[in-house]
Design an enzyme around this catalytic site. Structure first.
Site, PDB file in Angstrom:
ATOM      1  N   GLY A  53       0.932  -1.350  -0.008  1.00 60.36           N
ATOM      2  CA  GLY A  53      -0.091   0.054  -0.059  1.00 60.36           C
ATOM      3  C   GLY A  53       0.611   1.152  -0.108  1.00 60.36           C
ATOM      4  O   GLY A  53       0.484   2.196  -0.666  1.00 60.36           O
ATOM      5  N   ASP A  74      10.494  -6.778  -1.942  1.00 57.72           N
ATOM      6  CA  ASP A  74       9.456  -7.587  -1.831  1.00 57.72           C
ATOM      7  C   ASP A  74       9.375  -8.920  -2.131  1.00 57.72           C
ATOM      8  O   ASP A  74       9.676  -9.222  -3.094  1.00 57.72           O
ATOM      9  CB  ASP A  74       7.878  -6.737  -2.154  1.00 57.72           C
ATOM     10  N   SER A  81      -7.078  -9.205  -2.143  1.00 64.32           N
ATOM     11  CA  SER A  81      -7.364  -8.250  -0.989  1.00 64.32           C
ATOM     12  C   SER A  81      -6.641  -7.057  -1.039  1.00 64.32           C
ATOM     13  O   SER A  81      -6.906  -6.251  -0.270  1.00 64.32           O
ATOM     14  CB  SER A  81      -7.474  -8.845   0.353  1.00 64.32           C
ATOM     15  N   ASN A  82      -5.487  -7.077  -1.743  1.00 67.14           N
ATOM     16  CA  ASN A  82      -4.523  -5.786  -2.097  1.00 67.14           C
ATOM     17  C   ASN A  82      -5.199  -4.714  -2.899  1.00 67.14           C
ATOM     18  O   ASN A  82      -4.866  -3.522  -2.794  1.00 67.14           O
ATOM     19  CB  ASN A  82      -3.071  -6.344  -2.501  1.00 67.14           C
ATOM     20  N   LEU A  83      -6.160  -5.054  -3.713  1.00 70.38           N
ATOM     21  CA  LEU A  83      -6.525  -4.267  -4.972  1.00 70.38           C
ATOM     22  C   LEU A  83      -7.212  -3.038  -4.433  1.00 70.38           C
ATOM     23  O   LEU A  83      -7.413  -2.027  -5.045  1.00 70.38           O
ATOM     24  CB  LEU A  83      -7.192  -5.119  -6.071  1.00 70.38           C
ATOM     25  N   GLN A  84      -7.809  -3.207  -3.014  1.00 67.57           N
ATOM     26  CA  GLN A  84      -8.674  -1.822  -2.661  1.00 67.57           C
ATOM     27  C   GLN A  84      -7.582  -0.788  -2.245  1.00 67.57           C
ATOM     28  O   GLN A  84      -8.238   0.283  -2.258  1.00 67.57           O
ATOM     29  CB  GLN A  84      -9.358  -2.320  -1.435  1.00 67.57           C
ATOM     30  N   ARG A  85      -6.330  -0.929  -2.257  1.00 67.12           N
ATOM     31  CA  ARG A  85      -5.287  -0.055  -1.836  1.00 67.12           C
ATOM     32  C   ARG A  85      -4.104   0.089  -2.814  1.00 67.12           C
ATOM     33  O   ARG A  85      -3.201   1.005  -2.586  1.00 67.12           O
ATOM     34  CB  ARG A  85      -4.966   0.262  -0.395  1.00 67.12           C
ATOM     35  N   ASP A 142       5.235  -3.614   6.696  1.00 64.49           N
ATOM     36  CA  ASP A 142       3.873  -3.476   7.412  1.00 64.49           C
ATOM     37  C   ASP A 142       3.965  -4.292   8.842  1.00 64.49           C
ATOM     38  O   ASP A 142       2.996  -4.545   9.366  1.00 64.49           O
ATOM     39  CB  ASP A 142       2.841  -4.012   6.447  1.00 64.49           C
ATOM     40  N   CYS A 200      -3.419  -4.622   8.908  1.00 65.71           N
ATOM     41  CA  CYS A 200      -4.356  -3.954   8.071  1.00 65.71           C
ATOM     42  C   CYS A 200      -5.418  -5.164   7.820  1.00 65.71           C
ATOM     43  O   CYS A 200      -6.666  -5.110   7.613  1.00 65.71           O
ATOM     44  CB  CYS A 200      -3.912  -3.519   6.820  1.00 65.71           C
ATOM     45  N   CYS A 344      -7.307 -19.355   0.911  1.00 65.38           N
ATOM     46  CA  CYS A 344      -7.569 -18.145   1.117  1.00 65.38           C
ATOM     47  C   CYS A 344      -8.477 -17.862  -0.145  1.00 65.38           C
ATOM     48  O   CYS A 344      -8.929 -18.757  -0.699  1.00 65.38           O
ATOM     49  CB  CYS A 344      -6.367 -17.179   1.352  1.00 65.38           C
TER      50      CYS A 344
END
Length: 375
Positions: A53, A74, A81-85, A142, A200, A344
């Protein structure tokens, strides 16, 4: 290894091409930057730790600004679920390595910069080698273990460190090790206790917040490279997105926190978390078809869902629900004498969970390839 104080060296002549002159014309028109400043940016080497993010806006703005060499560090893969931010990624990127995908997007954004892809899990064993080739580090991680490791490696190497963190609707930005300034440990001498700072994934985060905080980190990085303005050294900028208020807290250097001589051997243990493998060994995978056959054959195994409760409530295929963020503390609930199949939504979190279980001594662990997307 002793500490080497940061002293900006001479910037090599990095002439701008005609195409670069056009691209960066709005920088060149600023007398505070001009051609000399843009050449500084072109000669700069910046490592971004974490392509999530915070890393996405940092990388996009540093690439657009013309920072000549960007390192992308990384080991994770893109999860839906990452695509929201995490705005560098699209649905088609789910399951692919973040550093690789981000590198592709940045190369298309600016063909005049060099990109170093470090698809690796940062550890005390590789941090000093990875950081040595860069002038500046931007911490977009994070978790606390990585933050303390990044801080200590930058201190030993004399690298300025631009820090950012987010929590629900709030963010923090600061700069450490700048011109003998305070360190991360001067601000946070000890990590919080296990469970005191949920991730998060456990509590959520406002999607726009990483963009806001990451952009501020990018601004600090550019100021350091260009030698402009008042850098956030010795100051912690607090961002409240709900009230849109910014508050600054001043803090001082603590001599004891600036006299580090070596990296700690185990940063996860220091922060109260179980260690992961020194390198991300990918866990074995099982396809949806194979899993369904196991189920139809009544084969004994444990099915583990590492999604969040709201995801499990929306759709589940049975099994034991333990969110990824709680697995380190609850893995003892799983029997060790049966195979474990972890799933998941798309395979990213299950792969990390499977790696964690293997590191804890489980003999047979599988990650459901592509998660529920294929089931």
């Amino acid at each position: 290894m002793g500490r080497h104080p940061h002293r900006p060296g001479p910037v090599s002549a990095a002439p701008l091409s005609a195409a670069e002159t056009t691209r960066y014309s709005r920088h060149l028109r600023l007398p505070e930057i001009g051609t000399a400043g843009q050449q500084k940016l072109k000669a700069a080497r910046v490592l971004v730790v974490g392509c999530g993010g915070l890393g996405c806006p940092v990388l996009q703005y540093l690439a657009a600004a013309g920072v000549g060499t960007l390192g992308l560090l990384d080991f994770d893969t893109v999860d839906d679920s990452n695509l929201q931010r995490q705005v560098l990624y699209a649905t088609a990127d789910v399951g692919r390595p973040k550093a690789v995908v981000a590198g592709e997007k940045l190369a298309a954004q600016n063909p005049f910069i060099a990109l170093n892809i470090h698809q690796a899990l940062l550890s005390a064993a590789n941090a000093l080698v990875l950081f040595a080739g860069y002038d500046l580090v931007v911490d977009c991680s994070d978790n606390f273990a990585t933050r303390y490791l990044v801080n200590d490696a930058c201190l030993l190497l004399g690298k300025p460190l631009v820090f950012g963190a987010i929590f629900k609707f709030e963010g923090q930005v600061s700069v450490f090790h700048y011109q003998h300034g305070p360190t991360y440990r001067c601000l946070y001498p000890t990590p919080p206790g296990p469970g005191d700072a949920p991730s998060c994934a456990e509590i959520g985060v406002l999607g726009v917040l990483p963009g806001l905080v990451g952009t501020l980190q990018a601004a600090e990085a550019l100021k350091i490279i260009l030698g402009l303005g008042d850098v956030l050294a010795g100051r912690l900028l607090l961002v409240d997105a709900l009230s849109m208020r910014f508050q600054t807290i001043h803090f001082r250097a603590v001599a004891a926190n600036q006299q580090l001589t070596a990296l700690a051997p185990d940063y996860p243990a220091f922060c109260g978390a179980p260690p992961l493998p020194a390198a991300p060994v990918r866990a074995p995978e099982i396809s949806a078809g194979e899993l369904k056959k196991w189920q139809s054959d009544n084969r004994p195994f444990v099915l583990l869902d590492v999604r969040e409760p709201h995801e499990h409530a929306r759709r589940n295929i049975g099994g034991l629900p333990i969110p990824l963020g709680q697995l380190a503390d609850q893995h003892h609930l799983l029997p060790t004498d049966l195979p474990v199949v972890v799933h998941c939504a798309s395979g990213g979190r299950s792969q990390r969970a499977a790696q964690l279980l293997l590191a804890q001594g489980f003999d047979e662990v599988y990650s459901l390839r592509n998660g529920l997307a294929d089931y």
